[in-house]
Each structure stands twice: as C-alpha cells, then as structure tokens.
Design a protein around this motif. Sequence first.
Motif, mmCIF file in Angstrom:
data_model
loop_
_atom_site.group_PDB
_atom_site.id
_atom_site.type_symbol
_atom_site.label_atom_id
_atom_site.label_comp_id
_atom_site.label_asym_id
_atom_site.label_seq_id
_atom_site.Cartn_x
_atom_site.Cartn_y
_atom_site.Cartn_z
ATOM 1 N N MET A 80 -34.691 16.740 33.634
ATOM 2 C CA MET A 80 -33.275 16.564 33.425
ATOM 3 C C MET A 80 -32.537 17.781 33.996
ATOM 4 S SD MET A 80 -31.348 15.818 29.871
ATOM 5 C CE MET A 80 -30.353 14.393 30.110
ATOM 6 N N PRO A 81 -31.504 17.578 34.781
ATOM 7 C CA PRO A 81 -30.791 18.704 35.381
ATOM 8 C C PRO A 81 -30.044 19.530 34.342
ATOM 9 C CG PRO A 81 -29.769 16.622 35.998
ATOM 10 C CD PRO A 81 -30.988 16.295 35.214
ATOM 11 N N ASP A 82 -29.905 20.801 34.656
ATOM 12 C CA ASP A 82 -29.220 21.727 33.763
ATOM 13 C C ASP A 82 -27.719 21.649 34.020
ATOM 14 O OD1 ASP A 82 -28.488 23.748 32.086
ATOM 15 O OD2 ASP A 82 -29.331 25.362 33.286
ATOM 16 N N THR A 83 -26.971 21.083 33.077
ATOM 17 C CA THR A 83 -25.514 20.986 33.225
ATOM 18 C C THR A 83 -24.796 21.845 32.187
ATOM 19 O OG1 THR A 83 -25.411 19.048 31.797
ATOM 20 C CG2 THR A 83 -25.642 18.651 34.171
ATOM 21 N N SER A 84 -25.515 22.791 31.587
ATOM 22 C CA SER A 84 -24.896 23.634 30.567
ATOM 23 C C SER A 84 -23.892 24.595 31.202
ATOM 24 C CB SER A 84 -25.971 24.414 29.815
ATOM 25 O OG SER A 84 -26.677 25.239 30.720
ATOM 26 N N GLN A 85 -22.936 25.008 30.396
ATOM 27 C CA GLN A 85 -21.885 25.901 30.871
ATOM 28 C C GLN A 85 -22.319 27.351 30.731
ATOM 29 O OE1 GLN A 85 -19.323 25.029 32.403
ATOM 30 N NE2 GLN A 85 -19.044 22.900 31.877
ATOM 31 N N THR A 86 -21.918 28.160 31.685
ATOM 32 C CA THR A 86 -22.055 29.606 31.596
ATOM 33 C C THR A 86 -20.669 30.198 31.800
ATOM 34 O OG1 THR A 86 -22.478 29.831 33.958
ATOM 35 C CG2 THR A 86 -24.402 29.550 32.542
ATOM 36 N N VAL A 87 -20.536 31.463 31.526
ATOM 37 C CA VAL A 87 -19.238 32.112 31.740
ATOM 38 C C VAL A 87 -18.856 32.030 33.210
ATOM 39 C CG1 VAL A 87 -18.012 34.313 31.622
ATOM 40 C CG2 VAL A 87 -19.526 33.643 29.765
ATOM 41 N N SER A 88 -19.835 32.227 34.076
ATOM 42 C CA SER A 88 -19.530 32.191 35.509
ATOM 43 C C SER A 88 -19.161 30.792 35.976
ATOM 44 C CB SER A 88 -20.686 32.750 36.323
ATOM 45 O OG SER A 88 -21.868 32.062 36.012
ATOM 46 N N SER A 89 -19.742 29.746 35.371
ATOM 47 C CA SER A 89 -19.343 28.399 35.767
ATOM 48 C C SER A 89 -17.914 28.099 35.337
ATOM 49 C CB SER A 89 -20.314 27.356 35.203
ATOM 50 O OG SER A 89 -20.208 27.275 33.803
ATOM 51 N N LEU A 90 -17.494 28.668 34.217
ATOM 52 C CA LEU A 90 -16.093 28.515 33.803
ATOM 53 C C LEU A 90 -15.154 29.315 34.711
ATOM 54 C CD1 LEU A 90 -16.505 28.569 29.932
ATOM 55 C CD2 LEU A 90 -16.115 26.600 31.420
ATOM 56 N N VAL A 91 -15.631 30.446 35.229
ATOM 57 C CA VAL A 91 -14.834 31.211 36.197
ATOM 58 C C VAL A 91 -14.669 30.407 37.483
ATOM 59 C CG1 VAL A 91 -14.797 33.296 37.636
ATOM 60 C CG2 VAL A 91 -15.412 33.455 35.235
ATOM 61 N N VAL A 92 -15.731 29.724 37.906
ATOM 62 C CA VAL A 92 -15.641 28.865 39.092
ATOM 63 C C VAL A 92 -14.623 27.757 38.857
ATOM 64 C CG1 VAL A 92 -16.895 27.287 40.608
ATOM 65 C CG2 VAL A 92 -18.000 29.360 39.811
ATOM 66 N N ALA A 93 -14.646 27.157 37.669
ATOM 67 C CA ALA A 93 -13.673 26.108 37.340
ATOM 68 C C ALA A 93 -12.257 26.655 37.380
ATOM 69 C CB ALA A 93 -13.985 25.516 35.971
ATOM 70 N N GLY A 94 -12.062 27.867 36.856
ATOM 71 C CA GLY A 94 -10.736 28.488 36.893
ATOM 72 C C GLY A 94 -10.284 28.814 38.305
ATOM 73 N N ALA A 95 -11.198 29.308 39.128
ATOM 74 C CA ALA A 95 -10.844 29.617 40.517
ATOM 75 C C ALA A 95 -10.513 28.350 41.288
ATOM 76 C CB ALA A 95 -11.995 30.371 41.199
ATOM 77 N N THR A 96 -11.233 27.266 40.999
ATOM 78 C CA THR A 96 -10.949 25.997 41.661
ATOM 79 C C THR A 96 -9.614 25.434 41.197
ATOM 80 O OG1 THR A 96 -13.322 25.612 41.784
ATOM 81 C CG2 THR A 96 -11.908 23.732 42.210
ATOM 82 N N ALA A 97 -9.306 25.571 39.914
ATOM 83 C CA ALA A 97 -7.999 25.132 39.412
ATOM 84 C C ALA A 97 -6.877 25.962 40.033
ATOM 85 C CB ALA A 97 -7.958 25.241 37.892
ATOM 86 N N ALA A 98 -7.120 27.251 40.222
ATOM 87 C CA ALA A 98 -6.120 28.098 40.889
ATOM 88 C C ALA A 98 -5.894 27.635 42.325
ATOM 89 C CB ALA A 98 -6.571 29.561 40.868
ATOM 90 N N GLN A 99 -6.963 27.208 42.987
ATOM 91 C CA GLN A 99 -6.811 26.681 44.345
ATOM 92 C C GLN A 99 -5.928 25.437 44.356
ATOM 93 O OE1 GLN A 99 -7.640 28.036 47.143
ATOM 94 N NE2 GLN A 99 -8.774 29.714 46.242
ATOM 95 N N ALA A 100 -6.079 24.582 43.335
ATOM 96 C CA ALA A 100 -5.245 23.374 43.260
ATOM 97 C C ALA A 100 -3.774 23.750 43.096
ATOM 98 C CB ALA A 100 -5.702 22.492 42.098
ATOM 99 N N VAL A 101 -3.493 24.719 42.251
ATOM 100 C CA VAL A 101 -2.111 25.163 42.055
ATOM 101 C C VAL A 101 -1.565 25.782 43.336
ATOM 102 C CG1 VAL A 101 -0.665 26.797 40.775
ATOM 103 C CG2 VAL A 101 -2.388 25.450 39.576
ATOM 104 N N LEU A 102 -2.382 26.568 44.016
ATOM 105 C CA LEU A 102 -1.940 27.196 45.263
ATOM 106 C C LEU A 102 -1.693 26.162 46.358
ATOM 107 C CD1 LEU A 102 -4.305 30.282 45.212
ATOM 108 C CD2 LEU A 102 -1.829 30.307 44.947
ATOM 109 N N LEU A 103 -2.489 25.100 46.370
ATOM 110 C CA LEU A 103 -2.246 24.028 47.345
ATOM 111 C C LEU A 103 -0.911 23.342 47.089
ATOM 112 C CD1 LEU A 103 -5.784 22.460 47.662
ATOM 113 C CD2 LEU A 103 -4.408 23.331 49.547
ATOM 114 N N VAL A 104 -0.580 23.118 45.833
ATOM 115 C CA VAL A 104 0.718 22.512 45.507
ATOM 116 C C VAL A 104 1.839 23.461 45.906
ATOM 117 C CG1 VAL A 104 2.192 21.726 43.615
ATOM 118 C CG2 VAL A 104 -0.194 21.027 43.709
ATOM 119 N N ALA A 105 1.656 24.757 45.656
ATOM 120 C CA ALA A 105 2.677 25.739 46.049
ATOM 121 C C ALA A 105 2.836 25.772 47.565
ATOM 122 C CB ALA A 105 2.296 27.125 45.526
#
Length: 132
Positions: A1-26
């Motif tokens: 079974m693949p490892d889909t657990s969250q780590t602090v760094s995976s949440l940082v990646v999610a935040g950086a990707t969300a920031a990219q979405a906001v920057l694209l709208v800007a």
Amino acid sequence: MPDTSQTVSSLVVAGATAAQAVLLVAWSTRVTTSTLTAGVVGFALITALVALALAFRNTFEARLAAALIATYALTSGLLVVTIGLPSLAPEPTDPVALVSLVAAMAGYVALEVDRRARATRAALRRARRTYA
C-alpha cells in the motif's frame, strides 16, 4: 500500500502550490488577451486542485503535479526577470515573478525533504519485517 501520510514538508509543498495558484490569479489580472487570461485562470484552478490534493491525500500523482507546477513557475519566473516572456519586455523587479521564484524553490526543497522522509520510513518498515 502506498504511503500517503502527511509530513510537515508535504504540507509546505501544498502551501507553496497554493501560493502559486494565488500568484497565477494575480498575474492574470495583468494579461491583456482574454484567451490568455482564461488559460491562466484555468491553470490557477488546476494548481489549486493540486494543492488541495496534496493537503488531504498526499499521493505520488499530486507530488508529481506539484513538481511540474514548480518547474513551470521557476521557468516562467526566470524568463520574466531575465529576458522577458515572448512578446513582452523583461521586468527584473516584478514582485509576482520574484515571489513565484521563491515559492517554486520552497516547493522543490520541501519535495526533496519529503522524499527523503518517505525513503527513511520505508527502510524502517522493511527492517522491521521478521519474515523472509
């Protein structure tokens, strides 16, 4: 079974990707062609969906999409501040491009930290097996 657990760094990646979405709208507010604006907003929507996928279900596909988005952000950001996007002049002090570069690099670093943490956890799981 693949490892889909969250780590602090995976949440940082999610935040950086969300920031990219906001920057694209800007950035889309400064685009003059309506077709290009629709494309940028559509890509921002896809980027936001990838950020949500990373935040809730950290799968390989979501991490791959985040890496591709960070590659796009890094490439376009470097183009904007150095030679300019096609048919546009370079803007060395464009704040959206500079923040996009920082967010893309933060995403890359966090993806690598997350990869190493996953590899370490997998090695520990394999070492605990007592059967052949």
